[in-house]
Design a protein around this motif. Structure first.
Motif, short mmCIF file in Angstrom:
data_model
loop_
_atom_site.label_atom_id
_atom_site.label_comp_id
_atom_site.label_asym_id
_atom_site.label_seq_id
_atom_site.Cartn_x
_atom_site.Cartn_y
_atom_site.Cartn_z
N UNK A 248 0.82 -1.21 0.00
CA UNK A 248 0.00 0.00 0.00
C UNK A 248 0.85 1.26 0.00
N UNK A 249 0.24 2.36 0.38
CA UNK A 249 0.93 3.65 0.44
C UNK A 249 2.06 3.59 1.46
N UNK A 250 3.25 4.00 1.05
CA UNK A 250 4.41 3.92 1.92
C UNK A 250 4.50 5.08 2.91
N UNK A 251 3.66 6.09 2.74
CA UNK A 251 3.75 7.27 3.60
C UNK A 251 3.59 6.91 5.07
N UNK A 252 2.65 6.00 5.38
CA UNK A 252 2.44 5.60 6.76
C UNK A 252 3.63 4.88 7.36
N UNK A 253 4.28 4.04 6.55
CA UNK A 253 5.48 3.32 7.02
C UNK A 253 6.59 4.31 7.31
N UNK A 254 6.81 5.24 6.38
CA UNK A 254 7.87 6.22 6.57
C UNK A 254 7.60 7.11 7.78
N UNK A 255 6.34 7.45 7.99
CA UNK A 255 5.98 8.28 9.13
C UNK A 255 6.25 7.54 10.44
N UNK A 256 5.90 6.25 10.50
CA UNK A 256 6.12 5.47 11.72
C UNK A 256 7.61 5.31 12.00
N UNK A 257 8.40 5.09 10.95
CA UNK A 257 9.84 4.94 11.15
C UNK A 257 10.48 6.26 11.59
N UNK A 258 9.97 7.37 11.09
CA UNK A 258 10.49 8.67 11.50
C UNK A 258 10.22 8.92 12.98
N UNK A 259 9.02 8.55 13.43
CA UNK A 259 8.69 8.72 14.84
C UNK A 259 9.53 7.77 15.71
N UNK A 260 9.79 6.59 15.20
CA UNK A 260 10.65 5.66 15.92
C UNK A 260 12.06 6.23 16.03
N UNK A 261 12.55 6.84 14.96
CA UNK A 261 13.88 7.45 14.99
C UNK A 261 13.95 8.56 16.02
N UNK A 262 12.87 9.31 16.18
CA UNK A 262 12.83 10.37 17.19
C UNK A 262 12.98 9.81 18.60
N UNK A 263 12.61 8.53 18.77
CA UNK A 263 12.73 7.86 20.06
C UNK A 263 14.00 7.02 20.15
N UNK A 264 14.88 7.16 19.15
CA UNK A 264 16.12 6.37 19.08
C UNK A 264 15.83 4.88 19.03
N UNK A 265 14.74 4.52 18.36
CA UNK A 265 14.39 3.11 18.19
C UNK A 265 14.95 2.59 16.87
N UNK A 266 15.34 1.33 16.87
CA UNK A 266 15.72 0.65 15.64
C UNK A 266 14.82 -0.56 15.48
N UNK A 267 14.86 -1.18 14.31
CA UNK A 267 13.97 -2.32 14.13
C UNK A 267 14.13 -3.01 12.81
N UNK A 268 13.05 -3.67 12.40
CA UNK A 268 13.06 -4.51 11.21
C UNK A 268 11.79 -4.31 10.40
N UNK A 269 11.95 -4.46 9.09
CA UNK A 269 10.82 -4.51 8.17
C UNK A 269 10.77 -5.93 7.60
N UNK A 270 9.73 -6.67 7.92
CA UNK A 270 9.57 -8.03 7.38
C UNK A 270 8.41 -8.03 6.41
N UNK A 271 8.73 -8.18 5.13
CA UNK A 271 7.70 -8.18 4.09
C UNK A 271 7.24 -9.62 3.85
N UNK A 272 5.93 -9.84 3.91
CA UNK A 272 5.35 -11.16 3.69
C UNK A 272 4.53 -11.13 2.41
N UNK A 273 4.93 -11.95 1.45
CA UNK A 273 4.25 -12.01 0.16
C UNK A 273 3.85 -13.44 -0.18
N UNK A 274 2.78 -13.57 -0.95
CA UNK A 274 2.37 -14.86 -1.48
C UNK A 274 3.18 -15.13 -2.76
N UNK A 275 3.53 -16.39 -3.04
CA UNK A 275 4.29 -16.69 -4.25
C UNK A 275 3.65 -16.15 -5.53
N UNK A 276 2.31 -16.12 -5.59
CA UNK A 276 1.64 -15.59 -6.78
C UNK A 276 1.95 -14.11 -6.98
N UNK A 277 2.18 -13.41 -5.87
CA UNK A 277 2.52 -11.99 -5.98
C UNK A 277 3.94 -11.79 -6.48
#
Length: 290
Positions: free
Chosen positions: A183-212
């Motif tokens: 979907x729209x990446x704006x929400x993901x980028x916004x969440x990661x920016x807020x996490x950065x403000x809190x000095x948080x690090x993390x992971x992005x795990x993308x889950x896809x179906x083989x047909x995709x």
């Protein structure tokens, strides 16, 4: 009275779904061998952990001269940090996650929930505080937290795509976002920016179906989003394949670049694969981010 009656079907559904899901998560977590170090991290504790080569910026006081005398390099004696970390998870509950390209294959949402719960099992066993972003399951320790997380993960989102919640973040904690990220990446980028403000690090795990990943469509095809908000009909689906695969590759590259720029880790997992490697990657990624 009517409100209680309305809640009863949901309670019964949860009672049927949660035990198998939790059992599957426990079983999956049990298949992962974490080794001797477990959740150890370098820090200010009292227990010796390991020697590492000295880096630029290490002071002379940090160098273990006795160990360094046995080689041509300088070594630093690291101690283990035993303080508990706080890990917050967000699992995409949008309708797109209910997609599966094969009736014999579980939807993306099932795999995402399973991985989230299984990594929660491992983290809670290690003494960490685990919860979900937002207010539904604040971070806590202890086995009873698994049931709270599992309960919250069953809540549906009405739209095709959901954006990560970015409330309840904890300074210097860890964050896990699990989604198809289609979907729209704006929400993901916004969440990661807020996490950065809190000095948080993390992971992005993308889950896809083989047909995709494969786009195995040809001839007349009707493409419709899982929520029904998007619909496209074509007489020659194969003509769309190269453009679709290019855009998917661009999305993956964007996620990887975003993760690297933020000091995060990115990985793509397919529901046609075993869940075990994805769980091990996720746990190790959280360790590397510590």
């Amino acid at each position: 009275m009517s409100e209680n009656l309305a809640l009863r079907p949901r309670a019964e559904a949860l009672g049927q779904a949660l035990p198998p899901l939790l059992a599957s998560a426990e079983h999956l977590a049990a298949t992962v061998i974490l080794g001797d170090h477990g959740r150890r991290r370098a820090g200010m504790g009292d227990e010796f952990w390991q020697y590492r080569p000295a880096h630029s910026g290490d002071s002379a006081r940090m160098i273990d001269w006795r160990r360094s005398a046995r080689s041509d390099a300088h070594f630093v004696r690291e101690r283990e940090w035993q303080a508990a970390q706080t890990v917050l998870l967000w699992v995409d509950a949008g309708r797109s996650m209910s997609f599966t390209g094969d009736r014999g294959r579980a939807p993306k949402s099932d795999r995402a929930q399973l991985l989230a719960l299984a990594v929660s099992v491992l983290l809670l066993r290690g003494g960490e505080r685990v919860g979900l972003t937002g207010e539904t399951a604040p971070p806590r320790s202890g086995r009873s937290q698994l049931l709270r997380i599992a309960d919250a993960l069953t809540e549906d989102h009405p739209g095709d795509y959901a954006a990560p919640e970015a409330s309840g973040l904890v300074s210097h904690g860890r964050m896990v976002l699990i989604s198809d990220f289609l979907g729209d990446m704006a929400g993901v980028e916004r969440a990661m920016a807020r996490a950065a403000d809190k000095s948080m690090r993390g992971t992005l795990l993308q889950v896809l179906d083989p047909a995709e990943e494969e786009f195995p469509f040809d001839g007349r095809t009707i493409f419709e989003s899982m929520g029904g908000s998007l619909r496209h009909e074509t007489m020659r689906a194969s003509d769309l394949r190269s453009r679709y695969l290019d855009r998917l590759a661009e999305r993956k590259a964007r996620l990887d670049t975003l993760a690297r720029a933020s000091g995060w880790h990115y990985h793509c997992h397919h529901t046609g694969q075993s869940a075990q490697p994805a769980l091990l990657w996720l746990y190790r990624a959280l360790e590397r981010g510590a």
